[in-house]
Design an enzyme around this catalytic site. Structure first.
Site, PDB file in Angstrom:
ATOM      1  N   MET A   1     -12.684  -1.238  -3.074  1.00 20.17           N
ATOM      2  CA  MET A   1     -12.177  -0.882  -1.550  1.00 20.17           C
ATOM      3  C   MET A   1     -13.783  -1.119  -0.779  1.00 20.17           C
ATOM      4  O   MET A   1     -14.524  -0.653  -1.087  1.00 20.17           O
ATOM      5  CB  MET A   1     -11.761   0.595  -1.706  1.00 20.17           C
ATOM      6  CG  MET A   1     -10.624   0.866  -2.135  1.00 20.17           C
ATOM      7  SD  MET A   1      -9.140  -0.156  -1.739  1.00 20.17           S
ATOM      8  CE  MET A   1      -9.019   0.280   0.146  1.00 20.17           C
TER       9      MET A   1
ATOM     10  N   ASP B   1     -10.493  -5.176  -0.918  1.00 18.61           N
ATOM     11  CA  ASP B   1      -9.270  -4.681   0.093  1.00 18.61           C
ATOM     12  C   ASP B   1     -10.066  -3.818   1.406  1.00 18.61           C
ATOM     13  O   ASP B   1     -10.725  -2.753   0.924  1.00 18.61           O
ATOM     14  CB  ASP B   1      -8.476  -3.942  -0.562  1.00 18.61           C
ATOM     15  CG  ASP B   1      -7.354  -3.296   0.098  1.00 18.61           C
ATOM     16  OD1 ASP B   1      -7.229  -3.573   1.334  1.00 18.61           O
ATOM     17  OD2 ASP B   1      -6.492  -2.447  -0.227  1.00 18.61           O
TER      18      ASP B   1
ATOM     19  N   ASP C   1       0.827  -1.022  -0.032  1.00 17.68           N
ATOM     20  CA  ASP C   1      -0.173   0.087  -0.020  1.00 17.68           C
ATOM     21  C   ASP C   1       0.905   1.247   0.133  1.00 17.68           C
ATOM     22  O   ASP C   1       1.645   1.412   1.135  1.00 17.68           O
ATOM     23  CB  ASP C   1      -0.864  -0.169   1.303  1.00 17.68           C
ATOM     24  CG  ASP C   1      -1.978  -1.028   0.975  1.00 17.68           C
ATOM     25  OD1 ASP C   1      -2.836  -1.015   0.143  1.00 17.68           O
ATOM     26  OD2 ASP C   1      -2.222  -1.766   2.136  1.00 17.68           O
TER      27      ASP C   1
ATOM     28  N   MET D   1      -1.916   4.678  -3.906  1.00 20.26           N
ATOM     29  CA  MET D   1      -2.989   5.621  -3.351  1.00 20.26           C
ATOM     30  C   MET D   1      -2.556   7.035  -3.404  1.00 20.26           C
ATOM     31  O   MET D   1      -2.218   7.659  -2.526  1.00 20.26           O
ATOM     32  CB  MET D   1      -3.644   5.239  -1.772  1.00 20.26           C
ATOM     33  CG  MET D   1      -4.668   4.033  -1.889  1.00 20.26           C
ATOM     34  SD  MET D   1      -4.531   3.290  -0.475  1.00 20.26           S
ATOM     35  CE  MET D   1      -3.307   2.250  -0.468  1.00 20.26           C
TER      36      MET D   1
ATOM     37  N   MET E   1       0.949   5.391  -0.057  1.00 24.55           N
ATOM     38  CA  MET E   1       0.050   6.609   0.214  1.00 24.55           C
ATOM     39  C   MET E   1       1.038   7.852   0.356  1.00 24.55           C
ATOM     40  O   MET E   1       2.148   7.675   0.717  1.00 24.55           O
ATOM     41  CB  MET E   1      -0.621   6.163   1.528  1.00 24.55           C
ATOM     42  CG  MET E   1      -1.330   4.915   1.742  1.00 24.55           C
ATOM     43  SD  MET E   1      -2.045   4.735   3.236  1.00 24.55           S
ATOM     44  CE  MET E   1      -2.740   3.280   3.097  1.00 24.55           C
TER      45      MET E   1
ATOM     46  N   HIS F   1      -0.701  -1.344  -4.657  1.00 24.87           N
ATOM     47  CA  HIS F   1      -1.872  -0.368  -4.508  1.00 24.87           C
ATOM     48  C   HIS F   1      -1.256   1.135  -4.311  1.00 24.87           C
ATOM     49  O   HIS F   1      -0.955   1.476  -3.475  1.00 24.87           O
ATOM     50  CB  HIS F   1      -2.701  -0.901  -3.416  1.00 24.87           C
ATOM     51  CG  HIS F   1      -3.797  -0.369  -3.076  1.00 24.87           C
ATOM     52  ND1 HIS F   1      -4.601  -0.337  -2.164  1.00 24.87           N
ATOM     53  CD2 HIS F   1      -4.576   0.781  -4.070  1.00 24.87           C
ATOM     54  CE1 HIS F   1      -5.647   0.221  -2.203  1.00 24.87           C
ATOM     55  NE2 HIS F   1      -5.624   1.224  -3.376  1.00 24.87           N
TER      56      HIS F   1
HETATM   57  C1  DX5 Z   1      -6.384   0.495   3.490  1.00 21.10           C
HETATM   58  C2  DX5 Z   1      -5.346  -0.384   2.461  1.00 21.10           C
HETATM   59  C3  DX5 Z   1      -5.612  -1.744   2.986  1.00 21.10           C
HETATM   60  C4  DX5 Z   1      -5.479  -2.100   4.397  1.00 21.10           C
HETATM   61  C5  DX5 Z   1      -6.134  -3.197   4.604  1.00 21.10           C
HETATM   62  O1  DX5 Z   1      -6.098   1.888   2.694  1.00 21.10           O
HETATM   63  O2  DX5 Z   1      -5.485  -0.240   1.116  1.00 21.10           O
HETATM   64  O3  DX5 Z   1      -4.723  -2.627   2.194  1.00 21.10           O
HETATM   65  O4  DX5 Z   1      -4.152  -2.258   4.793  1.00 21.10           O
HETATM   66  O5  DX5 Z   1      -5.977  -3.583   6.078  1.00 21.10           O
HETATM   67  P1  DX5 Z   1      -7.307  -4.275   6.829  1.00 21.10           P
HETATM   68  O6  DX5 Z   1      -7.396  -5.540   6.399  1.00 21.10           O
HETATM   69  O7  DX5 Z   1      -6.873  -4.053   8.364  1.00 21.10           O
HETATM   70  O8  DX5 Z   1      -8.595  -3.612   6.748  1.00 21.10           O
HETATM   71 ZN    ZN Z   2      -4.563  -1.689  -0.174  1.00 15.58          ZN
END
Ligand code: DX5
Ligand code: ZN
Length: 232
Positions: free
Chosen positions: A137, A175, A35, A68, A37, A66
């Site tokens: 999501m 996710d 992830d 973001m 960010m 991923h």
């Molecule tokens: C949130 C991320 C997810 C997150 C999921 O923005 O994209 O991948 O890590 O975490 P859990 O499984 O704890 O909801």
């Molecule tokens: Zn993610």
């Protein structure tokens, strides 16, 4: 339907990142979900291409990045060079989504597109034939450990129906909030790539967490291919 578990390293202990990821793989995980960010598109900051590069030698598992972030085009070449296999971008963050998906492919990675909880599946109709995966999501992106948003279920089912009607091949990933109490519902709706952060990395038994979550998912699936699963 090949059910695969993609542990999200967001919930891992970064002082022991490689060990944590290998423990999840030992429990049957076949994809590593990374992830990224930027503190702009989402209100949190994680890591960039160097972490992907440092992690690459530890496993042959698929690296599922991923993004973001804003300005994804600027960073896609670096993530590809660092060892990403799949790169997914948010529909909401890409003004020229078609170009961005082509750019991912051009750099040798499989493109995916992600939609936030408030974004309808219909917004993807023109790119579904270009992507390797659609990521739905089931929380608002930014943080691990949030509550599953049940509206994701009808979006997953809708995508599975559209895929069949149009004869397409993209895979459906989910996710956010995936754990023992939600995994059966998302699999029955049609999700096959299951991202899970806290459900895998919280507690002391990462291998057991991964193994049990994957088994719960496989038990819920109508028909399951187990090929490639490294069950321990
Ligand atoms: C949130 C991320 C997810 C997150 C999921 O923005 O994209 O991948 O890590 O975490 P859990 O499984 O704890 O909801
Ligand atoms: Zn993610």
């Amino acid at each position: 339907m090949l059910i695969e578990l993609a542990p999200s390293v967001l919930s891992a202990d970064f002082a022991h990142l490689a060990d944590n990821v290998l423990a999840a793989i030992k429990g049957g995980a076949t994809i590593v979900h990374l992830d990224v960010m930027d503190g702009h598109f989402v209100p949190n900051i994680t890591f960039g291409p160097p972490i992907v590069k440092w992690m690459r030698p530890i496993t042959d598992a698929i690296f599922d990045v991923h993004l973001m972030i804003e300005n994804a085009d600027r960073y896609i070449p670096d993530f590809a060079a660092a060892g990403a296999n799949w790169i997914s971008v948010h529909q909401e963050a890409c003004v020229h989504l078609n170009c961005t998906l082509q750019l991912i492919e051009h750099h040798g990675c499989k493109p995916g597109v992600v939609i936030n909880p408030a974004t309808p599946v219909e917004t993807l109709s023109e790119v579904l034939d270009m992507v390797n995966l659609v990521l739905v999501m089931s929380v608002n992106p930014g943080f691990g450990g949030q509550k599953f948003i049940r509206g994701a279920l009808h979006k997953i089912a809708n995508l599975a129906r559209i895929r069949k009607e149009r004869g397409l091949n993209f895979r459906i990933e989910v996710d956010g909030g995936i754990a023992h109490d939600t995994v059966a519902d998302v699999v029955r709706a049609g999700a096959e790539l299951l991202v899970a952060g806290s459900a895998v990395f919280d507690g002391h038994d990462i291998t057991g967490n991964a193994r049990n979550l994957l088994k719960a998912a496989q038990d819920a699936a109508p028909e399951v291919k187990r090929a490639g699963m490294k069950m321990v």
